[in-house]
Structures are given as C-alpha cells and as structure tokens.
Design an enzyme around this catalytic site. Sequence first.
Site, PDB file in Angstrom:
ATOM      1  N   GLY A  89       0.796  -1.224   0.000  1.00 47.47           N
ATOM      2  CA  GLY A  89       0.000   0.000   0.000  1.00 47.47           C
ATOM      3  C   GLY A  89       0.830   1.276   0.000  1.00 47.47           C
ATOM      4  N   ILE A  90       0.449   2.214   0.860  1.00 50.20           N
ATOM      5  CA  ILE A  90       1.112   3.515   0.888  1.00 50.20           C
ATOM      6  C   ILE A  90       2.578   3.370   1.282  1.00 50.20           C
ATOM      7  CG2 ILE A  90       1.169   5.768   2.053  1.00 50.20           C
ATOM      8  CD1 ILE A  90      -1.885   5.620   2.315  1.00 50.20           C
TER       9      ILE A  90
ATOM     10  N   ASP B 282       7.776  -5.453  14.655  1.00 49.67           N
ATOM     11  CA  ASP B 282       6.447  -5.187  15.215  1.00 49.67           C
ATOM     12  C   ASP B 282       6.531  -3.804  15.854  1.00 49.67           C
ATOM     13  OD1 ASP B 282       4.203  -4.838  16.742  1.00 49.67           O
ATOM     14  OD2 ASP B 282       4.254  -6.838  17.646  1.00 49.67           O
TER      15      ASP B 282
ATOM     16  N   ASN C 141       4.817   5.064   9.059  1.00 54.40           N
ATOM     17  CA  ASN C 141       3.680   4.843   8.159  1.00 54.40           C
ATOM     18  C   ASN C 141       2.741   3.756   8.646  1.00 54.40           C
ATOM     19  OD1 ASN C 141       2.264   4.491   5.405  1.00 54.40           O
ATOM     20  ND2 ASN C 141       3.219   2.503   5.767  1.00 54.40           N
TER      21      ASN C 141
ATOM     22  N   TYR D 264     -10.177   5.313  14.916  1.00 54.34           N
ATOM     23  CA  TYR D 264      -9.206   5.723  13.898  1.00 54.34           C
ATOM     24  C   TYR D 264      -9.039   7.234  13.925  1.00 54.34           C
ATOM     25  CZ  TYR D 264      -6.873   5.699   9.332  1.00 54.34           C
ATOM     26  OH  TYR D 264      -5.971   5.841   8.302  1.00 54.34           O
TER      27      TYR D 264
ATOM     28  N   LYS E  52      -5.453   9.091  14.688  1.00 57.09           N
ATOM     29  CA  LYS E  52      -4.808   9.931  13.670  1.00 57.09           C
ATOM     30  C   LYS E  52      -4.760  11.390  14.112  1.00 57.09           C
ATOM     31  CE  LYS E  52      -3.641   6.843  10.608  1.00 57.09           C
ATOM     32  NZ  LYS E  52      -2.203   6.585  10.368  1.00 57.09           N
TER      33      LYS E  52
ATOM     34  N   PRO F 277      -4.666  -2.082  -0.289  1.00 62.55           N
ATOM     35  CA  PRO F 277      -5.264  -3.309   0.266  1.00 62.55           C
ATOM     36  C   PRO F 277      -5.992  -3.035   1.586  1.00 62.55           C
ATOM     37  CG  PRO F 277      -3.017  -3.727  -0.489  1.00 62.55           C
ATOM     38  CD  PRO F 277      -3.241  -2.245  -0.601  1.00 62.55           C
TER      39      PRO F 277
END
Lengths: 267, 260
Positions: free
Chosen positions: A18-19, A63, A90, A160, A164, A198
């Site tokens: 992904g990103i 991890d 990230n 979330y 964030k 994903p």
Amino acid sequence: MADRLEGRVALVSGALRGIGRAIAECLAADGATVILTDLDAEDSPAVAEALSEMRGSAYISLDATQEAAWQNARDRVEQDHGRLDILVNNVGADLTGKVQDLELAAWRRLTALNLDSVFLGTKTFQPLLARTGATTPYGSSIINISSIMGLVGMGEVSAYNASKGAVRLFTKSNAIEFADAGVPIRVNSVHPGFVETPLLWQGMDRWSKRDGTLTAQQLVDAMAQGTPVKRLAQPVEIGKVVAFLASDDASYMTGSEVVVDGGWTAR
Amino acid sequence: MSNFDLTGAVALVTGANGGIGSATVQALADAGARVIATDMPADAQIAGADSYRQLDVTDEAAWTALADHIAGSHGRLDILVNNAGISVTGSIAETSLATFRKCMAINVDGVFLGTKAMEDLLARSGADRKGGSSIINLSSVGGLRGAAYMSAYCASKGAVKLFTKSTALEYAALKKPIRANSVHPGGIDTNMMDTIYARYVETGLFADEATARATVAAGHAVGRMGTPDEIATGIVYLASPAASFMTGSELVIDGGMTAH
C-alpha cells in the site's frame, strides 16, 4: 532530482504494501537507501519481491508496537548503515464501528499500532537521526502518516479518528521540542484522503459485512464520488509527498501538515 | 526522476520582482518550465524568466490582454503562481479605508482576476498534462493566525486561503483539470519583511528594526527566518505532477511557527 536523496538512509514502517510500499519506492527512486520494515518474516517471498524492486534496499522484520523490536532495528541500522536521515512512521491499521460496539482491547490494539508506533519509532531513532542531521545541510526528517481522519471526524470511525488526530498533534509537539532544543530533525505529518490500498479494501469488506446493505465496491465507489476530484488517490501520490518532505527542498517545513486529499477537507 | 520535472510546462508568476517571486521564477525554470514573469515596473530583468511583462494585478483588462498574449505566444499555461502582494502594518485606528482597499485589491482581487482570466488556458493545458494544471496562491501564516497591527494583511491572506479552497472545489465539480492550493510562508527574508520591520518601529512596537527582526525570527520554532528558496521549492512541488492528488490544500512553510 534523481539524486536529491543520494547518500541518505531512510526507514519506512509498514513498507511492504500500500502507501508504505509506494513511499519506499519513491524514496529509493530519489536515490535513498531504504530500509523497509513490516511484520513479515525476513525470509518471506513478499520481502524478496519488494527488495528486488528497490536497488540497495534492506528489510528488518519489526512489530512497531514493541519497544524492544524498535531497539533491535536501531542497533541493526547503526551497525549496517551508521546513519538515519529519514524516518517514515507509516504503519497503521483501521478500525470502524459504533462506539457502543468497540471493545477496549480492539481500541488499544489500534492505538498501539497507529500511535504507540510513532512514539516508539521517534523515541528510539531520535539520537541517530539527530547525529545524522548534524552532518547534512538541513537536518534529518521524520514524516508521520496521519490521515484526513486526523483532521475531520466521520461516523463510526472514532478510534481511527482519535489515533490519527493524536498523530497530528504528536508531530507538532515533536517539531517544537526538537527545534527548541536545537536538535536537527524536522517533523511533519501527511494527511492522505482515501487511497486505493489493500487496507482500504479490507476495511470496506469488513464494513460491508457488518452493515449488510452495501458491497465493498459500492462503499469504495461512494468514497470516490464523495471526493471532490471524484477518484481515490493512488499510493504513489502519497509517496511523492513524503519524498518531498524527506528532501532538503522542504528545509523550512517543520510541524506542518500536508493534506493530500483531492479536495475532501477543502469543503 | 520525473516527479518534479516541469519540462514543456508554461508558468506565469506575478510579483516576480520580489523576494519570493524571483526565487520562484528561478526554481520553476530550474525544473524545466518556461516562465513568464510579471510585476509592476515597465521592464525588469528576472533571472530564469523566459520573458517579462508589466502587469498590474488589480487591472482586469491587463489580465485579459495577458491571457491573449500567452495564448498567442505559448499556446498554453500550465502553472499560475498568484504571488503579487503587499503588506500593510498599522493599527486598525490609523488604517484608512483606502489603504485597506488597496491591500484587498492587490492581495485578493489580484488572485480572483488572475484565476478568472487564466482559467480557460489552464483548463485546456491541464487536459493533456499529468496531474493537470496548477494554481498556486500565496497566502501566509497571516492567513492562518492573526497578528497585531496586521489586520488588513491578515484579512486579505485569510481570504486567499478560502478563495483557494472554493476554487479547488469548483474546478473539481466542473471536472476542469486544474488543481488549486495555497502556500503559507512564515517570516521570509525579503523586502516585504524589511518594510514590516520599519513600520513596526514607526508604530512604536519595537525600538529598532534589528529588535523587530530578532523577535520575528524567534517566533519560529526553528529560531530563524526562512529564505525565498525555501518557499520556491514548495511551489515547484505543488506545480509538479508529484502533487497530482493535492487540491484545496494548504502548504505551510513556516519553520514551525503555527505548530505552536
């Protein structure tokens, strides 16, 4: 521009997909030596595939919620590269659901992955970033991946949103702390809108199963339609922003938030 | 690396004779763009510029004439940097309506008129350019936070911030391939800042200009003023295909000032 990160060493967490993967590729394309980290074992095919794509890159299984794992990564970076110029925090996951339905354990897992990981990465690598930053014209660079969900709220996204939003202000506090102390590390946050990854599809699958009325495809389409430019971002469109913030081109940027959202929060 | 490559692009920079404007012209040219520089003097030599045109950004007819000229000479416009601006420093009590209006005319009308005049050219060029065309409007940290004795300037820069977001949404809704973003510099070593220090001294806010500068510099977390180049690199980034998903955003380049 191909060499603007030549000689620089970068570490990207959550870098296999992904990103994170796009960030690693953009940094490598600008000449950086990139250390990818993710949960996968070091001998996994996904790791071999990623490393074959990026010249001079390396991989450390990490991890990001475990302090000892970060310390191990730091020791290996010190030993193998002797420097770190760029840290991209990230790694992250999503969690959706009504507040009433959220388990504390799930809340804590998300917070650990999205927020503790940023704290631990920053704390563990600060000395090496500072040492390295003292040897370059404009210092080292930490880039924390927040989200538009760290700027504006959304129903059933509370955990979330909270994680964030915390990343956004943690970033600003770091920027001021380092600047005040003369530590040569810039710190900025990036706030992607909806990006085709994903993780996005997995999240929409879960939402679809829970909600029962819309398919994942319908949810993704609705996101694209809800974005002013009527499309999702591609991961590389985030990677390029990170490469800019990592470079000396962003030498006066610290404590800033770069929003890459196709106009979502301009409303 | 093609991320920041502007080869083949045509750019227009207003206020190109100033500190940030001239650095922006050079940086865009370094990235491969052909740059049309504009400012108030009849003639000016600006390093990196492909050509120079006199332009009063408050004059709609002048904007229209410039758009016709660019359409004829270059056939396209990919990047519009609405950089022209002035500062006004003084108490509200002593700021005349004429002064206030002059500040709004240059700093806000100028952005409106430039956007309006160049929209068709930008839309046409954006259709065949990766990431579309790009409008970059110079706001300021003064468009995010207030500052004493800077009311007119802060009002104008706040207006630019929101005008930019509305522009971004309108073009997205109309499917015009033009991105619009604002840049918010902190204190940058330019003639404009020198003017502000001098006015601070005249208003009695500071004993002398050196103290004023030191105080402004200390307002940045990094403890120093920025350089025009450090803003120009951000503008090049926003102008480039690397910023293809950025529209309606604010790029704050302020050495940590507004992180506080």
